[in-house]
Write a protein that holds these residues in place. Structure first.
Motif, mmCIF file in Angstrom:
data_model
loop_
_atom_site.group_PDB
_atom_site.id
_atom_site.type_symbol
_atom_site.label_atom_id
_atom_site.label_comp_id
_atom_site.label_asym_id
_atom_site.label_seq_id
_atom_site.Cartn_x
_atom_site.Cartn_y
_atom_site.Cartn_z
ATOM 1 N N VAL A 49 -8.167 8.836 -10.556
ATOM 2 C CA VAL A 49 -6.991 8.487 -9.776
ATOM 3 C C VAL A 49 -6.707 6.992 -9.917
ATOM 4 N N PRO A 50 -5.436 6.597 -10.084
ATOM 5 C CA PRO A 50 -5.102 5.170 -10.092
ATOM 6 C C PRO A 50 -5.243 4.607 -8.681
ATOM 7 N N THR A 51 -5.826 3.430 -8.563
ATOM 8 C CA THR A 51 -6.010 2.821 -7.242
ATOM 9 C C THR A 51 -5.258 1.508 -7.079
ATOM 10 N N ARG A 52 -4.857 0.876 -8.194
ATOM 11 C CA ARG A 52 -4.046 -0.349 -8.121
ATOM 12 C C ARG A 52 -3.039 -0.371 -9.257
ATOM 13 N N LEU A 53 -1.828 -0.778 -8.931
ATOM 14 C CA LEU A 53 -0.783 -0.979 -9.920
ATOM 15 C C LEU A 53 -0.399 -2.450 -9.925
ATOM 16 N N ARG A 54 -0.133 -2.988 -11.113
ATOM 17 C CA ARG A 54 0.351 -4.357 -11.214
ATOM 18 C C ARG A 54 1.812 -4.329 -11.649
ATOM 19 N N LEU A 75 0.856 -1.185 0.000
ATOM 20 C CA LEU A 75 0.000 0.000 0.000
ATOM 21 C C LEU A 75 0.892 1.235 0.000
ATOM 22 N N VAL A 76 0.630 2.167 -0.923
ATOM 23 C CA VAL A 76 1.338 3.443 -0.954
ATOM 24 C C VAL A 76 0.289 4.552 -0.914
ATOM 25 N N ASP A 125 -3.438 4.672 -2.584
ATOM 26 C CA ASP A 125 -4.535 5.320 -1.859
ATOM 27 C C ASP A 125 -4.321 6.822 -1.782
ATOM 28 N N VAL A 126 -5.434 7.534 -1.699
ATOM 29 C CA VAL A 126 -5.423 8.988 -1.515
ATOM 30 C C VAL A 126 -6.217 9.311 -0.257
ATOM 31 N N ALA A 127 -5.565 9.968 0.697
ATOM 32 C CA ALA A 127 -6.232 10.293 1.958
ATOM 33 C C ALA A 127 -5.544 11.489 2.598
#
Length: 508
Positions: free
Chosen positions: A247-252, A201-202, A261-263
């Protein structure tokens, strides 16, 4: 030794250390707000003693041969373990002062012209990051989550993944994350990126930074965006400088997926309201109002840093007094520029420029009964800061670039929907959350002047309506919301803490 289910890795120690009667004592941080108390509150969600913190502590082996690497802290968060890394001043300087402030900081904030490569001791940066990883690996329970914070620990995930493939690794980036063309100025870009891709998780404050990270990953490695999401209205202001609709939420990456994640970190609105309601705060607010003698109050609060816009704010205040003589004697500025650690040439230069500006402006415009600017270079206690926010007519928050900026949110919370104005740089991360602020581009004098004039001319009805709308947003997405959101993402990557989960309630 008891292992921990949640290990927070952050460079600062989670307490203040003092010597009383020859004994070392550990005290809670003087200020109840800020990232350290916030992160410690995560231990509330765990079984008692289930959390740990990894930090460094300055150590001279020739003077102190009884260094305690592991200590236990008992506090309101249920108690936790602190694992401390003994670093010499030379090692600390090689990690924090040189690469972090002379190489990483200017690039992260999009000032590549200030980037300096030659003095960076990259092998020592590797060594210290490896020591952090080893300490976290030793402390983490089977299947634990290790949460690493910020750019000076970029390489910890790389080492930790190889030491403990069983743990979950999360990373939160507190600064801006620039576009690839800026980030790629760093010659170590691929090592940094590959380490971040070792995480499960980033996290970032706003969608723009997450997008920039995904773009970098796609440019430097064989990484694809496997999932995207629309950005909701809370974080998307069409046409705003840092706004992103998606927004990108998962990278492979190979056979691994990285959750992105954005928070944005929230303000502690409950705490702010509680402090402002105390008799001591009410008395201080009245004292501040009386001392103004009917004058307007402008506040500008930041650390001493060339990115924070304090110089631009002072210059703007000087231009205001020049073009509007009627305001002379009727307005005052409180400028708090918290002095940085000495020894960094660029920060010493910034401090001197700030002090010189204040001296020049006060010398030009002061009268026997009025000094236009009061400058404070030490951190103001949080309760006093809030009292000034509560009374102030205008908060001037115009960083040239900022990861988030909690000052703006805390000012909004402290106004509690009453009349007041926030002039906010559109290059501060929190600008995507506060569309009722008066935006400005801090790179242009004319636009800053326009924003200040608009703020001072605004009717009380309009300013209170804007402030009430911003207060509702800040209260809805407060620090409790952020903590709940982050724990939700911890669960999404497979972290299941022991003990009862306690959710925070957003402020009303």
């Amino acid at each position: 030794m008891k292992k921990s289910s949640l290990v927070i890795v952050y460079h600062r120690q989670p307490y203040e250390e003092a010597v009383e009667n020859g004994q070392t004592v550990f005290r809670a941080n003087k200020s109840p707000n800020g990232i350290v108390p916030t992160l410690k509150s995560f231990f509330n969600r765990l079984e008692p003693g289930g959390g740990a913190w990894v930090a460094w502590k300055a150590h001279d082996p020739e003077v102190d041969d009884e260094f305690e690497r592991v200590i236990h802290i008992d506090d309101d968060n249920g108690g936790f373990t602190v694992r401390r890394l003994p670093l010499t001043r030379e090692h600390a300087n090689s990690v924090y002062n040189v690469p972090s402030k002379e190489a990483f900081w200017p690039v992260l904030h999009s000032f590549p012209r200030l980037y300096s490569y030659d003095p960076v001791d990259w092998p020592t940066f590797h060594t210290v990051n490896r020591l952090f990883a080893e300490a976290a690996a030793e402390q983490a329970d089977q299947g634990a989550l290790v949460w690493v914070h910020d750019y000076n620990l970029w390489l910890v995930p790389h080492y930790l993944r190889r030491l403990r493939p069983d743990v979950k690794i999360a990373f939160f980036h507190h600064t801006p994350f620039p576009s690839p063309d800026i980030f790629n100025v760093l010659p170590w870009r691929k090592e940094i990126l590959d380490s971040l891709l070792d995480c499960d998780l980033v996290g970032f404050h706003i969608p723009r930074y997450a997008k920039n990270f995904a773009d970098l990953a796609g440019a430097l490695e064989d990484v694809e965006i496997s999932e995207r999401a629309d950005v909701g209205p809370h974080l998307h202001v069409p046409g705003q400088a840092l706004s992103e609709p998606h927004v990108p939420t998962r990278l492979r990456s190979g056979d691994r997926e990285v959750l992105v994640d954005v928070a944005p970190v929230g303000a502690d609105v409950h705490l702010i309201d509680d402090i402002l309601a105390t008799p001591q705060s009410k008395a201080l607010q009245a004292e501040i109002r009386d001392s103004l003698h009917g004058r307007k109050l402008v506040v500008s609060v930041a650390r001493t840093d060339y990115t924070k816009g304090t110089i631009e704010a002072l210059q703007a205040f000087e231009r205001l007094l020049e073009r509007k003589p009627a305001l002379r004697g009727g307005i005052r500025m409180l400028c708090i520029s918290v002095r940085a650690a000495s020894g960094m040439a660029i920060y010493d230069e910034t401090q001197r420029e700030i002090e010189g500006l204040v001296g020049r402006i006060n010398g030009r415009f002061s009268t026997l009964d009025w000094t236009p600017i009061m400058l404070k270079s030490d951190a103001e206690p949080f309760d006093r800061l809030l009292a000034h926010y509560r009374v102030a007519d205008l908060c001037l928050t115009i960083p040239l670039r900022d990861g988030l900026n909690l000052v703006a949110k805390e000012f909004v919370a402290a106004k509690q929907g009453d009349a007041g104005a926030l002039v906010l740089s559109e290059l501060a991360g929190c600008a995507v959350e506060l569309p009722n602020a008066i935006y400005t581009n801090p790179n242009g004098h004319r636009d800053i002047d326009r924003a200040i004039d608009e703020a001072l001319a605004m009717s009380a009805d309009e300013s209170s309506a804007r402030m009430a709308q911003m207060r509702a947003t800040v209260a809805r997405y407060d620090i409790g919301y952020w903590i709940d959101h982050v724990f939700g993402n911890f669960e999404a990557v497979g972290f299941k803490p022991k003990g009862e989960m306690r959710l925070f309630a957003a402020a009303n």
